[in-house]
Design an enzyme around this catalytic site. Structure first.
Site, PDB file in Angstrom:
ATOM      1  N   TYR A 173       0.897  -1.290   0.159  1.00  0.00           N
ATOM      2  CA  TYR A 173      -0.065  -0.098   0.125  1.00  0.00           C
ATOM      3  C   TYR A 173       0.839   1.018  -0.156  1.00  0.00           C
ATOM      4  O   TYR A 173       0.223   2.201  -0.049  1.00  0.00           O
ATOM      5  CB  TYR A 173      -1.035   0.035   1.156  1.00  0.00           C
ATOM      6  N   HIS A 184      -4.470   6.010  -1.263  1.00  0.00           N
ATOM      7  CA  HIS A 184      -5.338   5.741  -0.036  1.00  0.00           C
ATOM      8  C   HIS A 184      -4.239   6.121   1.222  1.00  0.00           C
ATOM      9  O   HIS A 184      -4.509   6.445   2.335  1.00  0.00           O
ATOM     10  CB  HIS A 184      -5.971   4.603   0.239  1.00  0.00           C
ATOM     11  N   TYR A 235      -5.799  -1.083   9.872  1.00  0.00           N
ATOM     12  CA  TYR A 235      -6.255  -0.740   8.485  1.00  0.00           C
ATOM     13  C   TYR A 235      -6.739   0.632   8.340  1.00  0.00           C
ATOM     14  O   TYR A 235      -7.538   0.909   9.465  1.00  0.00           O
ATOM     15  CB  TYR A 235      -7.006  -1.815   7.723  1.00  0.00           C
ATOM     16  N   ASN A 261      -9.831   1.793   7.951  1.00  0.00           N
ATOM     17  CA  ASN A 261     -11.188   1.596   8.435  1.00  0.00           C
ATOM     18  C   ASN A 261     -11.078   1.720   9.935  1.00  0.00           C
ATOM     19  O   ASN A 261     -12.066   1.775  10.344  1.00  0.00           O
ATOM     20  CB  ASN A 261     -11.870   0.497   7.786  1.00  0.00           C
ATOM     21  N   ASP A 310      -6.845  11.465   2.600  1.00  0.00           N
ATOM     22  CA  ASP A 310      -7.138  11.616   1.282  1.00  0.00           C
ATOM     23  C   ASP A 310      -8.395  11.878   1.485  1.00  0.00           C
ATOM     24  O   ASP A 310      -9.265  11.743   2.321  1.00  0.00           O
ATOM     25  CB  ASP A 310      -6.734  10.268   0.685  1.00  0.00           C
ATOM     26  N   ASN A 357     -14.071   6.349   5.771  1.00  0.00           N
ATOM     27  CA  ASN A 357     -14.238   5.259   6.818  1.00  0.00           C
ATOM     28  C   ASN A 357     -13.169   5.596   7.775  1.00  0.00           C
ATOM     29  O   ASN A 357     -13.546   5.301   9.317  1.00  0.00           O
ATOM     30  CB  ASN A 357     -14.168   3.940   6.299  1.00  0.00           C
TER      31      ASN A 357
END
Length: 185
Positions: free
Chosen positions: A14, A19, A64, A66, A91, A112
């Site tokens: 990632y 994100h 993560y 969320n 973001d 989220n």
């Protein structure tokens, strides 16, 4: 005491994705100031330092996206940091790539990570530094946020990260949200 946190997803796959804009902005600031996230606790990597006589904690949650609140809230509670002394960098798909907007509070805007922070802190009264990544045009939202910026987009993001440095410095020095919004929005 101030808490500056960037949002993203942990793991190398990632690293440079859209994100992870919050992580990238924070990493840029840390690199320019010769700081490293040298502690691992509260489900995140963090460091505590003093800048211009202000105690400052920098945090990258290793949950993560969320579940970002599960890292931010325990750290903020442990150090007794007021929500108004928290700056969350993340973001935002509702703005053009590289556009910056400061918010002092408000709704999640569908993000989220912000929803998680609001739920875990029990308030929406924390500051946000939002960096635009725009909505996808020809792909799904998930595919879009989990891909890197192209070279033209990265140039816009690099400028946004440079502006973010000034915002972080102003926030640490005690400039209030209204000042930051007037100066940078």
């Amino acid at each position: 005491m101030k808490l500056i946190t960037g949002l993203g997803n942990p793991g190398a796959k990632y690293d440079k994705t859209k994100h992870n804009t919050g992580f990238m902005a924070l990493d840029n600031y840390l690199a320019k100031n010769n700081l490293t996230l040298d502690k691992e606790k509260f489900n995140g990597f963090w460091t505590k330092t003093k800048i211009n006589n202000e105690d400052v904690i920098f945090l990258e949650p290793q949950t993560y996206m969320n579940d970002s609140g599960k890292s931010i809230a325990p750290l903020a509670n442990f150090f007794k940091i007021n929500p108004s002394d928290i700056l969350v960098i993340h973001d935002d798909m509702d703005m053009p790539i590289g556009k910056i907007r400061i918010r002092a509070n408000g709704k999640s805007g569908g993000h989220n990570g912000i929803k998680s922070i609001m739920a875990c802190l029990g308030t929406n009264e924390f500051n946000r530094l939002k960096i635009g990544i725009r909505h996808p045009q020809n792909q799904s939202v998930v595919s879009w946020v989990l891909t890197p910026f192209n070279s033209d987009q990265q140039k816009l993001m690099d400028q946004a990260f440079l502006t973010s440095e000034s915002i972080i410095d102003d926030f640490i020095s005690g400039k209030n949200a209204q000042y930051l919004m007037n100066q940078y929005n």
